[in-house]
Design an enzyme around this catalytic site. Sequence first.
Site, PDB file in Angstrom:
ATOM      1  N   LYS A 248       0.924  -1.143  -0.057  1.00  0.00           N
ATOM      2  CA  LYS A 248       0.302  -0.093   0.416  1.00  0.00           C
ATOM      3  C   LYS A 248       0.514   0.952  -0.137  1.00  0.00           C
ATOM      4  CE  LYS A 248      -1.445  -1.588   3.678  1.00  0.00           C
ATOM      5  NZ  LYS A 248      -2.263  -1.310   4.849  1.00  0.00           N
TER       6      LYS A 248
ATOM      7  N   THR B  30      -6.499  10.018   9.192  1.00  0.00           N
ATOM      8  CA  THR B  30      -6.499   8.298   8.243  1.00  0.00           C
ATOM      9  C   THR B  30      -6.495   7.468   9.867  1.00  0.00           C
ATOM     10  OG1 THR B  30      -3.888   8.902   7.973  1.00  0.00           O
ATOM     11  CG2 THR B  30      -5.631   9.403   6.759  1.00  0.00           C
TER      12      THR B  30
ATOM     13  N   GLY C 232      -7.337   3.930  11.420  1.00  0.00           N
ATOM     14  CA  GLY C 232      -7.225   3.440  11.139  1.00  0.00           C
ATOM     15  C   GLY C 232      -7.782   2.816   9.072  1.00  0.00           C
ATOM     16  N   THR C 233      -7.034   3.247   8.944  1.00  0.00           N
ATOM     17  CA  THR C 233      -7.116   3.062   6.948  1.00  0.00           C
ATOM     18  C   THR C 233      -7.068   1.492   6.877  1.00  0.00           C
ATOM     19  OG1 THR C 233      -5.398   4.304   6.495  1.00  0.00           O
ATOM     20  CG2 THR C 233      -7.565   5.515   6.312  1.00  0.00           C
ATOM     21  N   GLY C 234      -5.701   1.526   7.587  1.00  0.00           N
ATOM     22  CA  GLY C 234      -4.834  -0.587   6.915  1.00  0.00           C
ATOM     23  C   GLY C 234      -6.251  -0.926   7.719  1.00  0.00           C
ATOM     24  N   CYS C 235      -6.558  -0.990   9.015  1.00  0.00           N
ATOM     25  CA  CYS C 235      -7.402  -1.692   9.308  1.00  0.00           C
ATOM     26  C   CYS C 235      -8.695  -2.870   8.127  1.00  0.00           C
ATOM     27  CB  CYS C 235      -7.999  -1.514  10.357  1.00  0.00           C
ATOM     28  SG  CYS C 235      -6.636  -1.515  11.894  1.00  0.00           S
TER      29      CYS C 235
HETATM   30  N1  ATP Z   1      -4.665  10.925   1.654  1.00  0.00           N
HETATM   31  C1  ATP Z   1      -4.721   9.881   1.063  1.00  0.00           C
HETATM   32  N2  ATP Z   1      -5.493  10.032   0.526  1.00  0.00           N
HETATM   33  C2  ATP Z   1      -6.013   8.719  -0.480  1.00  0.00           C
HETATM   34  N3  ATP Z   1      -6.003   7.667   0.338  1.00  0.00           N
HETATM   35  C3  ATP Z   1      -4.577   6.816   1.099  1.00  0.00           C
HETATM   36  C4  ATP Z   1      -4.660   7.774   2.166  1.00  0.00           C
HETATM   37  N4  ATP Z   1      -3.592   8.427   2.658  1.00  0.00           N
HETATM   38  C5  ATP Z   1      -4.004   6.231   2.112  1.00  0.00           C
HETATM   39  N5  ATP Z   1      -4.447   5.594   1.462  1.00  0.00           N
HETATM   40  C6  ATP Z   1      -5.015   5.161   1.077  1.00  0.00           C
HETATM   41  O1  ATP Z   1      -5.509   4.131   2.136  1.00  0.00           O
HETATM   42  C7  ATP Z   1      -5.266   2.623   2.355  1.00  0.00           C
HETATM   43  C8  ATP Z   1      -4.264   2.409   3.203  1.00  0.00           C
HETATM   44  O2  ATP Z   1      -3.151   2.610   2.943  1.00  0.00           O
HETATM   45  P1  ATP Z   1      -2.103   2.502   3.813  1.00  0.00           P
HETATM   46  O3  ATP Z   1      -0.719   2.900   3.381  1.00  0.00           O
HETATM   47  O4  ATP Z   1      -2.367   4.633   4.708  1.00  0.00           O
HETATM   48  O5  ATP Z   1      -2.349   1.711   5.085  1.00  0.00           O
HETATM   49  P2  ATP Z   1      -1.708   1.744   6.804  1.00  0.00           P
HETATM   50  O6  ATP Z   1      -0.196   2.044   6.785  1.00  0.00           O
HETATM   51  O7  ATP Z   1      -0.952   0.464   6.852  1.00  0.00           O
HETATM   52  O8  ATP Z   1      -2.681   2.308   7.147  1.00  0.00           O
HETATM   53  P3  ATP Z   1      -2.419   3.016   8.150  1.00  0.00           P
HETATM   54  O9  ATP Z   1      -2.572   4.726   8.133  1.00  0.00           O
HETATM   55  O10 ATP Z   1      -4.163   3.183   9.113  1.00  0.00           O
HETATM   56  O11 ATP Z   1      -1.657   2.721   8.974  1.00  0.00           O
HETATM   57  C9  ATP Z   1      -4.605   2.850   0.562  1.00  0.00           C
HETATM   58  O12 ATP Z   1      -5.057   2.150  -0.313  1.00  0.00           O
HETATM   59  C10 ATP Z   1      -3.901   3.959   0.113  1.00  0.00           C
HETATM   60  O13 ATP Z   1      -3.898   4.093  -0.664  1.00  0.00           O
HETATM   61  C1  MP5 Z   2      -5.723  -2.763  17.823  1.00  0.00           C
HETATM   62  C2  MP5 Z   2      -4.791  -2.253  16.435  1.00  0.00           C
HETATM   63  N1  MP5 Z   2      -5.077  -2.403  15.133  1.00  0.00           N
HETATM   64  C3  MP5 Z   2      -3.791  -1.765  14.528  1.00  0.00           C
HETATM   65  C4  MP5 Z   2      -3.670  -0.493  13.872  1.00  0.00           C
HETATM   66  C5  MP5 Z   2      -3.128  -0.120  13.219  1.00  0.00           C
HETATM   67  O1  MP5 Z   2      -4.012   0.907  13.035  1.00  0.00           O
HETATM   68  P1  MP5 Z   2      -3.703   2.525  12.120  1.00  0.00           P
HETATM   69  O2  MP5 Z   2      -1.850   2.239  11.992  1.00  0.00           O
HETATM   70  O3  MP5 Z   2      -4.291   3.691  11.227  1.00  0.00           O
HETATM   71  O4  MP5 Z   2      -3.313   3.523  13.735  1.00  0.00           O
HETATM   72  C6  MP5 Z   2      -4.477   0.218  15.175  1.00  0.00           C
HETATM   73  N2  MP5 Z   2      -3.905   1.378  16.073  1.00  0.00           N
HETATM   74  N3  MP5 Z   2      -4.190  -0.364  16.569  1.00  0.00           N
END
Ligand code: ATP
Ligand code: MP5
Length: 270
Positions: free
Chosen positions: A176, A207, A209-212
Amino acid sequence: MNQAACALTIAGTDPSGGAGIQADLKTFQELKSYGMSVITSVVAQNTTGVKDIHDMPIDMLKKQLEAVSSDMPIHAFKTGMIASIEMMKAIKSWLPAVAAPYVMDPVMMAQSGDPLMEEESRLWLRDNLLPYTTLVTPNIPEAEDIIGESIQSIEDMKEAAEQIVTSFGASAALVKGGHRKGQAIDVLFDGSDIHTFSSKRIDTENTHGTGCTYSAAITAHLSHGTSLIEAIEQSKYFVTEAIRHSFELGQGSGPTNHFATREEVFNKWL
Ligand SMILES: Nc1ncnc2c1ncn2[C@@H]1O[C@H](COP(=O)(O)OP(=O)(O)OP(=O)(O)O)[C@@H](O)[C@H]1O
Ligand SMILES: Cc1ncc(COP(=O)(O)O)c(N)n1
């Protein structure tokens, strides 16, 4: 008789509701999967960061896994935060009890930078659980950690996705690009081809929780029997809209808005 698509998440909690189990269950519900959950760790966290972590006793983790798989159908499942090698071992020995697609979000740290996994567990996860996955969804730092190389360009992302499949045994890998600048581009290697999924970058700090949410959406679509590529395409749309309609809540990185994609439906009714 009603038939439900059933999706399970095995992950840690977020009492502020934006990430972890809470985000996963909201996403399952939005995407019309019957949501089930097994808790690995109770995490005291909010939009500003992680305050404390209480890991479930291993026996309790095993009992939760057994309780759900001995009674309920599981059409797809995901793992998120798995804090320790002992927990990973418990999950690995439970895997033969389920014959369903497995999506792994290899959560290593919260967006705030706080660690959610013991340092020494990372290699164990890669070498022992990754080979059982239908799909693994690392962000760039997680993918760098798995392959042990730095990732700068889209070409690097493609090579990383390919390497995670060919050298480490995942069936497919989605790297990602949320942590890069410019377009939000994610790269999939599905075992034979590279596919890219792209959206405009949304200018927001919200953002959390986007990955979750993304990996839960993919799991929900897979629980309905959707193909992997279609599941990722639909989920990319879902997470993009959830970021676009994210909430200004909390004092840190606000949460995504899981019911954003239903706005049009609501507007019709109001
Ligand atoms: N600002 C943004 N605008 C549009 N899409 C985004 C943005 N930030 C993240 N994404 C998308 O959101 C999804 C999650 O990606 P990301 O790389 O942020 O995951 P992550 O790091 O596991 O999540 P988190 O940011 O929650 O830790 C992917 O499809 C990424 O391309
Ligand atoms: C329990 C748990 N699982 C996963 C994430 C990652 O999410 P994020 O990177 O968006 O904070 C989190 N913050 N907490």
